[in-house]
Design an enzyme around this catalytic site. Structure first.
Site, PDB file in Angstrom:
ATOM      1  N   ARG A  68      19.069  25.149  -3.078  1.00  0.00           N
ATOM      2  CA  ARG A  68      17.627  24.928  -3.281  1.00  0.00           C
ATOM      3  C   ARG A  68      17.094  25.675  -4.500  1.00  0.00           C
ATOM      4  O   ARG A  68      16.229  25.167  -5.209  1.00  0.00           O
ATOM      5  CB  ARG A  68      16.843  25.329  -2.034  1.00  0.00           C
ATOM      6  CG  ARG A  68      16.850  24.236  -0.989  1.00  0.00           C
ATOM      7  CD  ARG A  68      15.981  24.568   0.192  1.00  0.00           C
ATOM      8  NE  ARG A  68      15.821  23.405   1.062  1.00  0.00           N
ATOM      9  CZ  ARG A  68      15.342  23.444   2.294  1.00  0.00           C
ATOM     10  NH1 ARG A  68      14.964  24.600   2.810  1.00  0.00           N
ATOM     11  NH2 ARG A  68      15.228  22.343   3.006  1.00  0.00           N
ATOM     12  N   LYS A  78      21.870  13.160  18.824  1.00  0.00           N
ATOM     13  CA  LYS A  78      20.974  12.577  19.815  1.00  0.00           C
ATOM     14  C   LYS A  78      20.164  11.395  19.318  1.00  0.00           C
ATOM     15  O   LYS A  78      19.607  11.423  18.222  1.00  0.00           O
ATOM     16  CB  LYS A  78      19.997  13.655  20.291  1.00  0.00           C
ATOM     17  CG  LYS A  78      20.673  14.686  21.164  1.00  0.00           C
ATOM     18  CD  LYS A  78      19.650  15.698  21.613  1.00  0.00           C
ATOM     19  CE  LYS A  78      20.213  16.618  22.676  1.00  0.00           C
ATOM     20  NZ  LYS A  78      19.251  17.680  22.985  1.00  0.00           N
ATOM     21  N   GLY A 114      20.014  18.242   6.786  1.00  0.00           N
ATOM     22  CA  GLY A 114      20.815  19.465   6.755  1.00  0.00           C
ATOM     23  C   GLY A 114      22.299  19.246   7.015  1.00  0.00           C
ATOM     24  O   GLY A 114      23.149  19.587   6.193  1.00  0.00           O
TER      25      GLY A 114
HETATM   26  C1  3PG Z   1      12.953  23.384   5.533  1.00  0.00           C
HETATM   27  O1  3PG Z   1      13.710  24.333   5.361  1.00  0.00           O
HETATM   28  O2  3PG Z   1      13.212  22.430   6.276  1.00  0.00           O
HETATM   29  C2  3PG Z   1      11.688  23.359   4.749  1.00  0.00           C
HETATM   30  O3  3PG Z   1      11.617  24.445   3.906  1.00  0.00           O
HETATM   31  C3  3PG Z   1      10.492  23.322   5.674  1.00  0.00           C
HETATM   32  O4  3PG Z   1      10.496  24.426   6.524  1.00  0.00           O
HETATM   33  P1  3PG Z   1       9.743  24.315   7.909  1.00  0.00           P
HETATM   34  O5  3PG Z   1      10.521  23.356   8.762  1.00  0.00           O
HETATM   35  O6  3PG Z   1       9.696  25.709   8.483  1.00  0.00           O
HETATM   36  O7  3PG Z   1       8.356  23.785   7.646  1.00  0.00           O
END
Ligand code: 3PG
Ligand code: MG
Length: 395
Positions: free
Chosen positions: A36, A197, A354
């Site tokens: 990032r 899920k 992710g």
């Molecule tokens: C993430 O890491 O998904 C983004 O930075 C958003 O973070 P958050 O889900 O805490 O809003």
């Protein structure tokens, strides 16, 4: 979707409040994954080179409106400085006298990181007073945090209404890639959706079946679809209460002409563990005491064949339990196949979420996809067809 970019911005001598996503994985005060950080470097460099004062705003973790020392961005300022190869200042509050004096002391082209915006409750509430306090230190607003654009917060949404607002280069690239993948794609479009899920991806599946030509369903969520068709999935992860939902999604797909591609064979094991004894079986031979941990070779071949017919691929979620070998096989094989086709210029491939990024990194092909989003929640909400407040505010 129209928005202004850095091409439209007059930055020289301006205080440029720049929202970035520095919510990076950290262990014992050290950044463990710089993805990032690296993504926002082009925007920071460009603003700096054009003579703007780069004032970075970001959140870290979920401190819920209080100053939590472990969630300070100070160590990230250091990591950012190392990555960009030039000093990055840091100030321990994002508003108030400390922030003001740090910004007042900046020369053109300098970079300053403000402390975690979520240390103030006004951030998540998008409180106009907090927006005004942030705005005091800026002349223009640049948002380069697509991955936080699903949040209607002061630093992601509110500020865009207070001053001239522009998309940073990463935000721009992300929006262009996403637009190319779902809004104006070259067809046929194939979506690959996996993960544990169905329950967390109902909206996403409903939106996708209406928009794509083929949908491969893998991972634990495929088990629910198989069970809905009467397959005995043994001890596999399966949401039996969502079988009707799975049937409804299939019916919707049929209506809109989207072909749903489910696994046709399974790799099973008795324990969820790396190296667990396993075998490949047809779907009508899953033992009662076994669980599906990956799709089998016949399924992999079918997925590859779908990738071959597609011109555009959108991918979210692994096909199997890729985090424990050897159940990473299908995910890795499909990822490499998509990467090959992309490199050959035959496919536009966009991936996000992710787990998906970890899976592509694990397969060693993250750089070979057309675009890999670093966003988790924002990418999912975009796949769900939802409006992202941080993006809308830029339009
Ligand atoms: C993430 O890491 O998904 C983004 O930075 C958003 O973070 P958050 O889900 O805490 O809003
Ligand atoms: Mg998140």
């Amino acid at each position: 979707m129209t928005f202004k970019t850095l091409d439209d911005a007059d930055l020289k001598g301006k205080r440029v409040l720049t929202r970035v996503d520095l919510n990076v994985p950290m262990d014992a005060g050290m950044v463990t994954d710089h993805t990032r950080i690296d993504r926002v470097l082009p925007t920071i460099r460009e603003i700096s080179e054009k003579g703007g004062k780069v004032i970075l705003m970001a959140h870290f973790g979920r401190p819920k409106g209080k100053a939590v020392p472990e969630m300070s961005l100070r160590p990230v300022a250091l990591a950012l400085s190392e990555r960009i190869g030039t000093p990055v200042g840091f100030v321990e509050d994002c508003i108030g006298p400390a922030a003001k004096s740090a910004v007042d002391g900046m020369s053109d082209g300098e970079i300053l990181l403000l402390e975690n915006t979520r240390f103030h409750s006004g951030e998540e509430k998008n409180d106009p007073e907090f927006v005004a306090a942030l705005a005091e230190n800026g002349d223009v607003f640049v948002n380069d945090a697509f991955s936080a654009a699903h949040r209607a917060h002061a630093s992601t949404e509110g500020l865009a209404h207070r001053m001239p607002a522009f998309a940073g280069r990463t935000m721009q690239a992300e929006l262009e890639a996403l637009q190319l993948a779902l809004s104006t794609p070259e067809r046929p479009v194939l979506a690959v959706v996996g993960g544990a899920k169905v329950s967390s991806k109902i909206d996403l599946l409903e939106n996708l079946v209406a928009r794509v030509d083929m949908l491969v369903i893998g991972g634990g969520m495929a088990n629910t679809f198989l069970a809905a068709e009467g397959v005995n999935v043994g001890k596999s992860l399966c949401e039996h209460d969502l079988k009707d939902t799975a049937r409804a999604i299939k019916a919707a797909a049929e209506k809109s002409g989207c072909e749903i591609v489910l696994p046709v064979d399974a790799v099973i094991a008795r324990e969820f563990k790396a190296g667990a004894a396993n075998e490949t079986v047809p779907l009508d031979a899953i033992p009662q005491d076994a669980m599906i941990l990956d799709v089998g070779p016949a399924s992999i071949e079918r997925v590859a064949a779908k990738i071959d017919t597609a011109k555009t691929l959108v991918w979210n979620g692994p096909l199997g339990a890729f985090e424990i070998e050897p159940f990473d096989k299908a995910t890795v094989a499909a990822a490499r196949h998509a990467a090959e086709r992309t490199k050959a210029g035959e496919l536009k491939s966009v991936a996000g979420g992710g787990d998906t990024v970890s899976a592509l990194n694990h397969a060693g092909v993250a750089d070979d996809f057309s675009y890999v989003s670093t966003a988790g929640g924002a990418f999912l909400e975009w796949l769900e067809g939802k409006e992202l407040p941080g993006v809308t505010a830029l339009e």
